[in-house]
Enzyme design. Structure first.
Site, PDB file in Angstrom:
ATOM      1  N   HIS A 292      -3.011   2.804  -5.185  1.00 10.97           N
ATOM      2  CA  HIS A 292      -2.375   3.029  -3.620  1.00 10.97           C
ATOM      3  C   HIS A 292      -0.410   2.031  -3.823  1.00 10.97           C
ATOM      4  CE1 HIS A 292      -5.658   3.175  -0.847  1.00 10.97           C
ATOM      5  NE2 HIS A 292      -6.370   2.783  -2.139  1.00 10.97           N
TER       6      HIS A 292
ATOM      7  N   GLU B 132      -9.633   2.872  -5.186  1.00 13.38           N
ATOM      8  CA  GLU B 132      -9.136   4.033  -4.714  1.00 13.38           C
ATOM      9  C   GLU B 132      -7.763   4.665  -5.737  1.00 13.38           C
ATOM     10  OE1 GLU B 132     -10.841   4.351  -0.417  1.00 13.38           O
ATOM     11  OE2 GLU B 132      -9.073   3.653  -0.009  1.00 13.38           O
TER      12      GLU B 132
ATOM     13  N   TRP C 156     -17.014  -3.684  -2.048  1.00 10.97           N
ATOM     14  CA  TRP C 156     -16.751  -3.237  -0.735  1.00 10.97           C
ATOM     15  C   TRP C 156     -17.555  -2.145  -0.847  1.00 10.97           C
ATOM     16  CZ3 TRP C 156     -14.387   2.180   0.190  1.00 10.97           C
ATOM     17  CH2 TRP C 156     -14.035   1.879  -1.539  1.00 10.97           C
TER      18      TRP C 156
ATOM     19  N   ASP D 116     -12.458  -3.160  11.328  1.00  9.58           N
ATOM     20  CA  ASP D 116     -11.999  -1.802  11.718  1.00  9.58           C
ATOM     21  C   ASP D 116     -12.638  -0.597  12.762  1.00  9.58           C
ATOM     22  OD1 ASP D 116     -12.015  -1.020   8.671  1.00  9.58           O
ATOM     23  OD2 ASP D 116     -11.041   0.373   9.021  1.00  9.58           O
TER      24      ASP D 116
ATOM     25  N   ASP E 224       0.895  -1.472  -0.024  1.00 10.79           N
ATOM     26  CA  ASP E 224      -0.249   0.013  -0.602  1.00 10.79           C
ATOM     27  C   ASP E 224       1.136   1.477  -0.139  1.00 10.79           C
ATOM     28  OD1 ASP E 224      -2.555   1.979   0.197  1.00 10.79           O
ATOM     29  OD2 ASP E 224      -3.529   0.193   0.730  1.00 10.79           O
TER      30      ASP E 224
END
Length: 804
Positions: free
Chosen positions: A302, A368, A435, A462, A232
């Site tokens: 990422h 992303e 997701w 999380d 990442d």
């Protein structure tokens, strides 16, 4: 996705946190307050001592719940003399038997002895592999009678799962030595073939032993897919021999704030990666537990750690210099460039990855990918034009297709987050991990792709588990245990044919806010236990209360094995309001399951303590300790509520205050200990990243003369991409201060608490200021007027004090 000194009493804190502060016995003996967290490992084997009066293990102690259960007559006596019988020509059965014996040793204090035999042995546990059994590949049959137990399966995986079920039954009473297991027949098989967990080790690195501990717990929940998030923006964690700078450079970063400097203020690197030898070790360890390890190598976004290591991989005509490995959380804009040289690099990486991981699936991320640099790059725009593509989304689709074709040549299947659906057609065999809600799952299924459900908020581990003031760091809104258990495996709008494309689901644990392994374990359990039942057990047999009853022996196992878990669903919340002669006390828990037992003398309750039935009056000073029990077993650690005076009842921690707006609300861990040091407990602060603003609802202001606030500052290490321009800052007039406003957040301040004592200080700082004479009940609004958003100022707690 992914995305200073606390003031003196009153003190509102937990005695212990389940699974962390001390190992609670069945009788819940008192623990030392503030005891250090034990390591998450099994205790040393105890001597085998038969229980004086062995109880019959509860027949429903299996988690996840079996598909079919038929009770029998009598019970099987299971003790140190019990043998585990396997056929000499079945090495798979022997491996399962050895694992079973090890697990029994860890909890009951004895290890059943393995014995080879081709026939029945009375009083033994028989393990039988029969490839001709008319059951599924991962299915098993468990028969328990008075004369012994037999597990039958057509594969080693099925036999393994049957042994896990028998182990759960054999350890359900929480005792050591001999036990009795109720006679029964279980026919069991999983509902879904992908039963998974994703662990992010890029943001916070986890050791090989810690990863193995996670795999152990997955195996005992019959989970079979470990998605390992290895790369990442914040770190590259896998050794690639062809490209050594990925780990020489990309595995290290300087963390933000106090985390990134030593006691002398010098920068300290945070590093970590797995050698290829360690990768193989983990893969083999997982395989022995019938877990497939799926690596994730992020692209095209990422990618900052990789670009730091090899700057030529970035968008060179936009970048002026190589970026650092990022210390920030959020959405970054560094993407791989789409040139041929980049694909030489990526395919070279993937070839080594394929050599390390036998998994059919290779995850390539795809999420992303903020395309600002691609849009600004003449080089990239020329590439789009030369390929005849529409836009940057189509370029990413082309990018994914090229990688997918390479993986197909290596005999592997591409998996990616649902953004890989955008911009064009996916490789036919690609699998989509959905997701961003249900839309990706619906589109993927319609397009004929297999789907893995992993929706943000619903299955992200999380997220905070409660709004308690002792909740660890995480994200909001709260994702409760019950919400995990009631997760629907069929997204709304999906027809019967499309549902066949849903191959399973997984929980995702992103670790931006999970710095330690203790925090990882608290985030995992028991919500992962709930998800395990969702993906294993038939939906029509799901029962929330029955699941909670089966959590009782599960919690006992976790305590005995020193596996951390959160008890937030059962922790007792104490609320006390001023009343004539003292306070009116109300006790509650998130689920309402079980019974709350309490004491008012500061001692830890046990199973014989008074049961809470209704709010009660209590004199001050007040010292209430309460625990949730079920059937005499503790479901939570004791929680203590202690105040000295009526004024102390006004104290509110930041989790008890109301955020002024939704979105970007976090439970942040301070970057230093409460006292400003590098070691010790850190405050968890509830704060909004866009607009740090809090409301104290219904503050009773009669007789109040002073406001006391404990504040902290943390580095603003957040990249919000296009939301950055929404960040609210307030002018420091004339100096930086915490401002208090009456009834709303737009009125003029009624008090200002200067931040000068806290400026540049790590940890917590206590501020005080007089309030004008007010009466009645009002909302109070708190905002920081500092003139900047970095550092991010946050409240730890506030209280209202009378005149001396």
């Amino acid at each position: 996705m992914k995305t200073r000194h606390a003031f003196a009493p009153p003190v509102r804190t937990a005695f212990v946190h389940a699974g962390l502060a001390c190992a609670l016995t069945l009788a819940l003996t008192a623990c030392e307050r503030g005891a250090p967290a034990p390591a998450a490992q099994a205790p040393a084997p105890a001597a085998a001592k038969p229980a004086a009066q062995p109880r019959v293990a509860h027949p429903s102690a299996i988690l996840p719940r079996p598909a079919k259960f038929v009770p029998g007559q009598g019970a099987f006596v299971f003790g140190p003399d019990t043998a585990v019988v396997v056929a000499a020509d079945q090495p798979g059965a022997r491996r399962v038997g050895e694992f079973f014996a090890q697990r029994v040793q860890a909890l009951r204090g004895f290890a059943p002895k393995l014995q080879e035999s081709s026939g029945a042995v009375k009083g033994a546990v028989a393990l039988s592999l029969d490839p001709k059994l008319p059951i599924g590949e991962e299915a098993y049959v468990l028969d328990i009678g008075q004369d012994g137990a037999k597990i039958s399966a057509r594969s080693e995986a099925g036999l393994f799962y049957g042994a896990v079920s028998l182990w759960q039954l054999a350890t359900a009473d929480g005792a050591q030595g001999e036990t009795r297991i109720a006679a029964q027949r279980i026919e069991d098989a999983p509902a879904y073939r992908w039963r998974g967990l994703m662990l992010d080790v890029a943001r916070h690195f986890r050791s090989v032993d810690e990863v193995k501990a996670v795999l152990d717990q997955m195996a005992l929940l019959k989970l079979n897919s470990f998605h390992w998030h290895l790369t990442d923006d914040q770190g590259w964690r896998i050794e690639i021999k062809k490209f050594p700078r990925l780990t020489e450079v990309g595995s290290c970063r300087i963390r933000a704030g106090a985390n990134g400097r030593d006691a002398q203020g010098k920068p300290v690197q945070y590093c970590g990666y797995y050698t290829q030898e360690q990768i193989r070790e983990v893969v083999a360890y997982a395989a022995a537990r019938h877990i497939n390890v799926v690596p994730e190598i992020e692209m095209p976004g990422h990618a900052q750690a990789a670009i730091t290591s090899y700057p030529a991989l970035g968008v060179g005509d936009v970048l002026k210099q190589a970026p650092p490995v990022s210390p920030d959380w959020g959405v970054h804009t560094y993407l791989f460039n789409p040139q041929d040289e980049t694909f030489v690099f990526l395919t070279g990486v993937l070839d080594e990855v394929v050599g390390l991981f036998p998994s059919k699936y290779i995850h390539i991320g795809g999420d992303e990918a903020a395309k600002d640099q691609w849009k600004a790059s003449p080089m990239v725009q020329n590439k789009i034009k030369s390929l005849g593509l529409k836009d940057e989304a189509a370029l990413q689709s082309w990018f994914v297709g090229r990688i997918g074709a390479h993986l197909q040549q290596r005999g592997r299947v591409l998996v990616g987050w649902d953004e890989i659906l955008e911009g064009g057609k996916l490789p036919a065999d690609a699998t989509v991990m959905s997701w961003r809600g249900d839309a990706g799952a619906l589109q993927a299924a319609r397009d004929g792709h297999d789907v893995i459900l992993a929706p943000d908020r619903k299955l992200y581990l999380d997220y905070a588990q409660s709004e308690r003031d002792d909740e660890p760091s995480g994200r909001y809104p709260v994702a409760t245990l019950r919400a995990f258990y009631e997760f629907p495996m069929t997204p709304p709008g999906m027809d019967a044919e499309q549902t066949k494309r849903v191959i399973g689901a997984q929980g995702n644990l992103w670790t931006e806010h999970k710095r330690s392994f203790d925090q990882v374990q608290l985030a995992l359990h028991p919500r992962l236990d709930a998800l395990a039942e969702v993906v294993w057990s038939p939906a029509q047999g799901r029962d929330w209360n029955d699941f909670q009853r089966r959590l009782v022996p599960q919690f006992d196992r976790y305590r005995a094995l020193k596996v951390g878990f959160s008890d937030a669903a059962y922790a007792v919340e104490t609320k006390a309001e001023p009343d004539a002669g003292g306070a009116r006390v109300t006790l509650s828990s998130q689920t309402g399951f079980g019974e709350i037992r309490y004491r008012t003398d500061g001692g830890a309750p046990d199973a014989s303590s008074p049961v809470y039935a209704q709010p009660f009056q209590a004199a001050l000073p007040l010292d209430v300790v309460a625990t949730t029990f079920f059937d005499g077993h503790p479901m939570s650690a004791p929680r203590r509520f202690q105040v000295q005076t009526a004024a102390d009842l006004s104290e509110r921690g930041s989790a008890q205050l109301k955020a002024c707006r939704e979105g970007y609300n976090l439970r942040l861990e301070d970057d230093a200990a409460r006292d400003g040091g590098r070691e010790g407990a850190r405050a968890a602060l509830t704060v909004n990243l866009i607009d740090p603003c809090w409301i104290y609802p219904g503050a009773r202001l009669d007789g109040v003369a002073t406001l006391r606030a404990t504040v902290a500052q943390v580095p603003y290490n957040f990249q919000l991409w296009h939301d950055t321009d929404q960040i609210v800052t307030r002018k420091a007039q004339p100096d930086a201060a915490l401002e208090v406003r009456l009834n709303d957040c737009k009125s003029a301040p009624i008090a200002r608490l200067p931040l000068q004592p806290a400026l540049g200080r790590d940890g917590l700082t206590v501020l005080e200021a007089p309030l004008p004479k007010l009466s009645g009940t009002h909302d109070l609004c708190f905002v920081f007027a500092s003139g900047a958003h970095d550092p991010l100022w946050a409240l730890d707690r506030v209280s209202l004090r009378p005149a001396p």
